[in-house]
Structure formats: C-alpha cells, structure tokens
Design a protein around this motif. Sequence first.
Motif, mmCIF file in Angstrom:
data_model
loop_
_atom_site.group_PDB
_atom_site.id
_atom_site.type_symbol
_atom_site.label_atom_id
_atom_site.label_comp_id
_atom_site.label_asym_id
_atom_site.label_seq_id
_atom_site.Cartn_x
_atom_site.Cartn_y
_atom_site.Cartn_z
ATOM 1 N N LYS A 173 47.344 43.485 38.146
ATOM 2 C CA LYS A 173 46.567 44.460 38.916
ATOM 3 C C LYS A 173 46.909 45.895 38.529
ATOM 4 C CE LYS A 173 45.499 41.739 43.050
ATOM 5 N NZ LYS A 173 45.696 41.608 44.518
ATOM 6 N N GLN A 174 48.133 46.104 38.071
ATOM 7 C CA GLN A 174 48.545 47.440 37.643
ATOM 8 C C GLN A 174 48.029 47.778 36.249
ATOM 9 O OE1 GLN A 174 52.828 47.532 37.998
ATOM 10 N NE2 GLN A 174 52.759 46.970 40.154
ATOM 11 N N LEU A 179 47.545 29.855 38.947
ATOM 12 C CA LEU A 179 47.872 31.250 38.654
ATOM 13 C C LEU A 179 46.812 31.857 37.740
ATOM 14 C CD1 LEU A 179 49.746 33.722 38.665
ATOM 15 C CD2 LEU A 179 50.987 32.674 36.757
ATOM 16 N N LEU A 180 46.387 31.112 36.735
ATOM 17 C CA LEU A 180 45.353 31.596 35.823
ATOM 18 C C LEU A 180 44.080 31.941 36.589
ATOM 19 C CD1 LEU A 180 44.056 32.173 33.112
ATOM 20 C CD2 LEU A 180 43.780 29.703 32.768
ATOM 21 N N GLN A 181 43.719 31.119 37.539
ATOM 22 C CA GLN A 181 42.520 31.382 38.342
ATOM 23 C C GLN A 181 42.684 32.661 39.167
ATOM 24 O OE1 GLN A 181 42.430 27.608 40.346
ATOM 25 N NE2 GLN A 181 41.200 26.615 38.753
ATOM 26 N N LYS A 182 43.898 32.895 39.680
ATOM 27 C CA LYS A 182 44.167 34.129 40.431
ATOM 28 C C LYS A 182 44.137 35.343 39.505
ATOM 29 C CE LYS A 182 47.035 31.928 43.990
ATOM 30 N NZ LYS A 182 48.408 31.816 44.559
ATOM 31 N N VAL A 183 44.651 35.152 38.289
ATOM 32 C CA VAL A 183 44.615 36.230 37.296
ATOM 33 C C VAL A 183 43.165 36.606 37.009
ATOM 34 C CG1 VAL A 183 44.984 36.751 34.843
ATOM 35 C CG2 VAL A 183 46.832 35.746 36.208
ATOM 36 N N SER A 204 39.037 40.002 35.253
ATOM 37 C CA SER A 204 38.157 39.018 34.613
ATOM 38 C C SER A 204 38.170 39.096 33.094
ATOM 39 C CB SER A 204 36.718 39.199 35.119
ATOM 40 O OG SER A 204 36.235 40.490 34.777
ATOM 41 N N ASP A 205 38.727 40.184 32.545
ATOM 42 C CA ASP A 205 38.649 40.378 31.089
ATOM 43 C C ASP A 205 39.994 40.263 30.373
ATOM 44 O OD1 ASP A 205 36.893 40.940 28.868
ATOM 45 O OD2 ASP A 205 37.889 42.876 28.699
ATOM 46 N N LEU A 206 41.078 40.073 31.118
ATOM 47 C CA LEU A 206 42.400 39.999 30.489
ATOM 48 C C LEU A 206 42.460 38.831 29.508
ATOM 49 C CD1 LEU A 206 45.365 40.969 30.342
ATOM 50 C CD2 LEU A 206 45.856 39.375 32.206
ATOM 51 N N CYS A 207 43.028 39.073 28.329
ATOM 52 C CA CYS A 207 43.165 38.018 27.327
ATOM 53 C C CYS A 207 44.346 37.125 27.698
ATOM 54 C CB CYS A 207 43.388 38.633 25.946
ATOM 55 S SG CYS A 207 43.568 37.396 24.642
ATOM 56 N N VAL A 208 44.068 35.859 27.999
ATOM 57 C CA VAL A 208 45.108 34.910 28.392
ATOM 58 C C VAL A 208 45.194 33.797 27.351
ATOM 59 C CG1 VAL A 208 45.942 33.318 30.155
ATOM 60 C CG2 VAL A 208 44.679 35.379 30.832
ATOM 61 N N VAL A 209 46.382 33.625 26.792
ATOM 62 C CA VAL A 209 46.629 32.537 25.847
ATOM 63 C C VAL A 209 47.563 31.549 26.528
ATOM 64 C CG1 VAL A 209 47.596 31.880 23.614
ATOM 65 C CG2 VAL A 209 46.317 34.033 23.844
ATOM 66 N N LEU A 255 40.408 26.446 29.780
ATOM 67 C CA LEU A 255 39.277 27.045 29.075
ATOM 68 C C LEU A 255 38.131 27.362 30.031
ATOM 69 C CD1 LEU A 255 39.366 24.938 25.792
ATOM 70 C CD2 LEU A 255 40.168 27.279 26.143
ATOM 71 N N LYS A 256 37.985 26.550 31.076
ATOM 72 C CA LYS A 256 36.980 26.854 32.101
ATOM 73 C C LYS A 256 37.335 28.144 32.829
ATOM 74 C CE LYS A 256 34.893 22.390 33.266
ATOM 75 N NZ LYS A 256 34.720 21.357 34.334
ATOM 76 N N ALA A 257 38.640 28.411 32.919
ATOM 77 C CA ALA A 257 39.103 29.655 33.549
ATOM 78 C C ALA A 257 39.159 30.786 32.527
ATOM 79 C CB ALA A 257 40.473 29.446 34.185
ATOM 80 N N GLN A 258 38.495 30.573 31.397
ATOM 81 C CA GLN A 258 38.317 31.592 30.357
ATOM 82 C C GLN A 258 39.611 31.985 29.656
ATOM 83 O OE1 GLN A 258 36.224 34.635 32.608
ATOM 84 N NE2 GLN A 258 34.256 33.801 31.985
#
Length: 201
Positions: A47-48, A68-72, A77-82, A97-100
């Motif tokens: 959030k920061q 956690l990924l869903q909360k992220v 919505s655009d943060l790159c998550v690997v 992958l459904k959670a992008q």
Amino acid sequence: MASEQQLQVLVVDRDEATRIDLKEFFAVEGHQAYSVSDFEQVIGVVKQGRCQMLMLDVSPPADPAVELLQKVRAADSDLCVVCMTAAPSIDVAVRTLKAQAFDYLEKPLAPEELRAVIEAAIREKGLLVDLESRLNQEVGRRLRERRTEAALTLKQVANRTGLSVSLISQIELGKSAASMSTLHKLATALQVRMNYFFETI
C-alpha cells in the motif's frame, strides 16, 4: 548485469536461505531487494508503494500465500507478482495465475530463468520507465481521452490552440513533454482545468 535503474523488490518467503539468496541475486543484477517472512507486513508495504515486484513463496501449505496474493491484488491491481514453490502443483499454479501472478517458478530458482522473467516483466509491465516518461504518458492519455470525449479531431484541436497537429499527436503518444503554456492552451480548448491532466498521477 547491472541496470542503470533499480527495481525495488520485496521477497516474501518463510525460508531464510531463500530470502538471503534472492537478495544477493538482485543485488548482483543491480536491483534492490528486501525481505519479510511475516505475511502480515506485506500489505502495508504494498500500500505504501515501496516495491515494483513481489517474489512470493507459495510452497505448501499454499492457501495462506494464495490468500495473501488475492489481498495484494485488492491493494494494488498492477503490482508484478512472481510466485515460486518447492512443490509445484497445477491447482496452485492455476489459482495464482487467476490472481494475475506474472509467473510461477519452481525452486530452486535457476538464475538464467529468473533473469529472463525479470527482463520480461520490465519489458511487458514497464517497470523501469522513469517518472518523466510516466508523466508524459499519463498526460497524453488524459489529453487523448478528453479529446475523444469532446468528439474533436487533432486538426480541430490544433485550430483552437494554434499548436501543430504533429505536436499534439506527439503529446498524446507520450513522446513529447508539454510545456505549461501548451497545457494551458489545450485545457482551454478542451474546456477543462489544467489539473485535469494530472488527476490520476
């Protein structure tokens, strides 16, 4: 290979050795990584806006990490998550992958594979676009959006402002920075306040 610009990477993994290895890897690549093991800390960091990439361990038990990924995603919505895991699972891969999630990697992470993923993320998500470029792109997007709403052609806006069609087009594409004088002319022609162009930045 060191980069002229640094990615800010947050590593979230319960395994200390993995956290240390990834921090060292990103440092060698010219990026800055910091890590946490406590899931509760992650959303606050996201959030920061303190990171551009999140490396998230989804090894079993995977449910807390996927949640956690869903909360992220709800926070950014655009943060790159690997995502990465020591026990690959089709079910977990599909859920992430459904959670992008940008990618789903198997541990131990191969440096070449991780490097390729980082380069793809930088290229596809524009992670290292500098602030000035981001500003130009957003001003251009807002200009094009407002011109379209007003049903005006580039030529009509040019006639109203005394600016060239070429310059207006370059500004809309984010390829040219607009001076304050130019923005004032555009705002007047499009009947908006100048801060309209910066409201989403």
